[in-house]
Design a protein around this motif. Structure first.
Motif, PDB file in Angstrom:
ATOM      1  N   PHE A  44       0.903  -1.287   0.210  1.00 27.26           N
ATOM      2  CA  PHE A  44      -0.230   0.182   0.244  1.00 27.26           C
ATOM      3  C   PHE A  44       1.011   1.131   0.148  1.00 27.26           C
ATOM      4  O   PHE A  44       0.427   2.266  -0.728  1.00 27.26           O
ATOM      5  CB  PHE A  44      -1.142  -0.283   1.377  1.00 27.26           C
ATOM      6  N   ASP A  45       1.817   1.083   1.019  1.00 24.89           N
ATOM      7  CA  ASP A  45       2.776   2.435   0.637  1.00 24.89           C
ATOM      8  C   ASP A  45       4.037   2.558  -0.284  1.00 24.89           C
ATOM      9  O   ASP A  45       3.905   3.667  -0.632  1.00 24.89           O
ATOM     10  CB  ASP A  45       3.819   2.288   2.607  1.00 24.89           C
ATOM     11  N   HIS A  46       3.749   1.470  -0.554  1.00 22.58           N
ATOM     12  CA  HIS A  46       3.993   1.955  -2.499  1.00 22.58           C
ATOM     13  C   HIS A  46       4.069   2.758  -2.868  1.00 22.58           C
ATOM     14  O   HIS A  46       3.909   2.889  -3.900  1.00 22.58           O
ATOM     15  CB  HIS A  46       5.604   0.409  -2.467  1.00 22.58           C
ATOM     16  N   ALA A  47       2.339   1.760  -3.178  1.00 24.51           N
ATOM     17  CA  ALA A  47       1.586   2.200  -4.100  1.00 24.51           C
ATOM     18  C   ALA A  47       1.600   3.754  -4.887  1.00 24.51           C
ATOM     19  O   ALA A  47       1.086   4.445  -5.174  1.00 24.51           O
ATOM     20  CB  ALA A  47       0.951   1.686  -4.472  1.00 24.51           C
ATOM     21  N   LEU A  48       0.725   4.168  -2.615  1.00 21.79           N
ATOM     22  CA  LEU A  48       0.965   5.549  -2.725  1.00 21.79           C
ATOM     23  C   LEU A  48       1.903   6.465  -2.976  1.00 21.79           C
ATOM     24  O   LEU A  48       1.397   7.278  -3.258  1.00 21.79           O
ATOM     25  CB  LEU A  48       0.592   5.592  -1.191  1.00 21.79           C
ATOM     26  N   PHE A  49       2.902   6.573  -2.386  1.00 23.61           N
ATOM     27  CA  PHE A  49       4.162   6.367  -3.272  1.00 23.61           C
ATOM     28  C   PHE A  49       4.078   7.229  -4.623  1.00 23.61           C
ATOM     29  O   PHE A  49       4.600   7.931  -5.445  1.00 23.61           O
ATOM     30  CB  PHE A  49       5.104   6.450  -2.116  1.00 23.61           C
ATOM     31  N   GLU A  50       4.182   5.624  -5.218  1.00 20.86           N
ATOM     32  CA  GLU A  50       4.100   6.005  -6.379  1.00 20.86           C
ATOM     33  C   GLU A  50       2.972   6.912  -7.244  1.00 20.86           C
ATOM     34  O   GLU A  50       4.164   7.389  -8.157  1.00 20.86           O
ATOM     35  CB  GLU A  50       4.624   4.950  -7.772  1.00 20.86           C
ATOM     36  N   MET A  51       2.217   6.590  -6.785  1.00 23.83           N
ATOM     37  CA  MET A  51       0.791   7.842  -7.310  1.00 23.83           C
ATOM     38  C   MET A  51       1.316   8.635  -6.891  1.00 23.83           C
ATOM     39  O   MET A  51       0.593   9.247  -7.855  1.00 23.83           O
ATOM     40  CB  MET A  51      -0.635   7.045  -7.088  1.00 23.83           C
ATOM     41  N   LEU A  52       1.587   9.179  -6.197  1.00 25.44           N
ATOM     42  CA  LEU A  52       1.890  10.526  -5.349  1.00 25.44           C
ATOM     43  C   LEU A  52       2.939  11.423  -6.150  1.00 25.44           C
ATOM     44  O   LEU A  52       2.403  12.577  -6.571  1.00 25.44           O
ATOM     45  CB  LEU A  52       1.704  10.832  -4.047  1.00 25.44           C
TER      46      LEU A  52
END
Length: 158
Positions: free
Chosen positions: A69-77
């Motif tokens: 989740f954290d990796h996905a959020l970072f990449e999206m932002l």
């Protein structure tokens, strides 16, 4: 355990999230679990499909279940807004995890809404994610427009 087939939304959230304009409780849970904070404006910078994807991550307390989740959020932002979420240290023993007492905020919100306070046994029987949701909706001193619908949906109010 992988992603859910559909975004995790309670019935009361379908209207209040306004098609993911606002941050769903499942995303809030994972933000809190990973110690990440994003603003509503940052959330709204993400494409709708990315917001829906973030709402498909599991809502289990075990961070090992779906650690991406954290990796996905970072990449999206980074991709869509060139920003990063803010970090904070998650609370070690939040009130919603306790099953031996109902959090004060929940008691307060029930009083504001003229609802009976859930009993300790009722509270203990609730799924941990539902306890999280009620505690999250109860963190402010003023009434929450989603508290009563959540209590009804969780079987704690008529």
């Amino acid at each position: 355990m992988g992603l859910n087939e559909a975004p995790i939304l309670f019935n009361f959230e379908v209207v209040s999230s306004e098609n993911f304009t606002f941050i769903p409780m499942s995303v809030r849970f994972n933000l809190d679990r990973f110690g990440l904070r994003i603003s509503l404006a940052q959330w709204q910078l993400l494409p709708l499909e990315d917001r829906k994807l973030l709402a498909r991550f599991p809502v289990a307390e075990d961070a090992e279940i779906e650690p991406n989740f954290d990796h996905a959020l970072f990449e999206m932002l980074r991709t869509h807004a060139n920003i990063e979420p803010e970090w904070f240290t998650p609370e070690e023993a939040p009130a919603w995890r306790r099953t031996d007492s109902v959090p004060e905020g929940v008691v307060h919100q029930a009083g504001l809404a003229s609802l009976p306070t859930p009993g300790t046994a009722e509270w203990a029987e609730l799924d941990p994610f539902k306890r999280y949701v009620l505690a999250k909706l109860s963190r402010k001193p003023e009434g929450s427009h989603d508290f009563v619908p959540a209590m009804r949906e969780f079987g704690l109010a008529g």
